[in-house]
Design an enzyme around this catalytic site. Structure first.
Site, PDB file in Angstrom:
ATOM      1  N   TYR A 104       0.833  -1.200   0.000  1.00 44.02           N
ATOM      2  CA  TYR A 104       0.000   0.000   0.000  1.00 44.02           C
ATOM      3  C   TYR A 104       0.870   1.253   0.000  1.00 44.02           C
ATOM      4  CZ  TYR A 104      -4.155  -2.802   0.980  1.00 44.02           C
ATOM      5  OH  TYR A 104      -5.185  -3.701   0.909  1.00 44.02           O
ATOM      6  N   ASN A 127     -12.688  -0.730  -5.471  1.00 45.05           N
ATOM      7  CA  ASN A 127     -12.559  -1.255  -6.825  1.00 45.05           C
ATOM      8  C   ASN A 127     -13.681  -2.248  -7.103  1.00 45.05           C
ATOM      9  OD1 ASN A 127     -11.661  -2.232  -9.294  1.00 45.05           O
ATOM     10  ND2 ASN A 127     -10.186  -3.622  -8.339  1.00 45.05           N
ATOM     11  N   CYS A 135      -6.431  -5.184  -7.899  1.00 45.00           N
ATOM     12  CA  CYS A 135      -6.233  -4.803  -6.503  1.00 45.00           C
ATOM     13  C   CYS A 135      -5.611  -5.951  -5.699  1.00 45.00           C
ATOM     14  CB  CYS A 135      -7.541  -4.347  -5.867  1.00 45.00           C
ATOM     15  SG  CYS A 135      -8.889  -5.531  -5.950  1.00 45.00           S
ATOM     16  N   HIS A 136      -5.701  -7.165  -6.230  1.00 41.88           N
ATOM     17  CA  HIS A 136      -5.070  -8.303  -5.542  1.00 41.88           C
ATOM     18  C   HIS A 136      -3.544  -8.178  -5.535  1.00 41.88           C
ATOM     19  CE1 HIS A 136      -5.110  -9.557  -9.781  1.00 41.88           C
ATOM     20  NE2 HIS A 136      -4.011 -10.239  -9.489  1.00 41.88           N
ATOM     21  N   GLU A 162       0.245 -15.636 -10.951  1.00 40.49           N
ATOM     22  CA  GLU A 162       1.002 -14.605 -11.640  1.00 40.49           C
ATOM     23  C   GLU A 162       2.497 -14.715 -11.405  1.00 40.49           C
ATOM     24  OE1 GLU A 162      -2.560 -11.288 -11.693  1.00 40.49           O
ATOM     25  OE2 GLU A 162      -0.831 -10.936 -10.398  1.00 40.49           O
TER      26      GLU A 162
END
Length: 167
Positions: A104, A127, A135-136, A162
């Protein structure tokens, strides 16, 4: 008129609410369309009906799940907020690369307001188009997962997906 469609993913159902032109207004790992509709700003709501044709997002999500981690980048989203920072933060969120999550604190810095850590967290929380606006990929300042509207197991799976096979 808005359209919604739900499809299976390795971490459960994923539902998309999109315009007739294919712009996504809400998305999440749920089958609860009314829940998704509550995430859409009142200026962007409209009647919604089930329809498998939600534009290019269905194929893009499938391609993403099959390993093309940039497949969602071209999907058009429509979210509304009165705050200039929030809109900018959502634009910045799209630039966070797969496999390279940020905290963040870093997200606030990237958004141009290093002291606005809470505002950056609020951009994640508000979101409405999960996965497409990633946002993950934003973690607590200490690097732990933190919250995720669709559950930490989903967030953890997405981040591992990812990160690639070595993760």
């Amino acid at each position: 008129m808005l359209r919604h469609s739900t499809f299976d993913t390795p971490v459960g159902p994923f539902t998309v609410v999109a315009t007739e032109a294919g712009a996504v207004r809400a998305a999440g790992f749920t089958t609860d369309v009314p829940e998704l509709m509550r995430l859409i700003h009142p200026r962007l709501t409209a009647p919604v009906e089930a329809d498998d044709d939600v534009g290019p997002v269905r194929d893009a999500v499938r391609d993403y799940l099959d390993g093309d981690l940039t497949a969602l980048d071209a999907i058009v989203v429509e979210q509304y907020t009165r705050g200039e920072f929030m809109q900018h933060a959502w634009d910045v969120m799209r630039e966070i690369k797969p496999g390279a999550p940020v905290t963040y604190t870093r997200y606030a810095e990237l958004s141009g307001r290093p002291a606005a850590i809470r505002a950056a967290a609020a951009a994640c929380a508000r979101n409405a188009v999960a996965l497409i606006l990633p946002c993950h990929r934003v973690l607590r300042t200490d690097g732990t997962l933190g919250g995720y509207r669709w559950g930490l197991p989903v967030k953890e799976w997405l981040l591992k997906h990812e990160a690639g096979p070595a993760a």
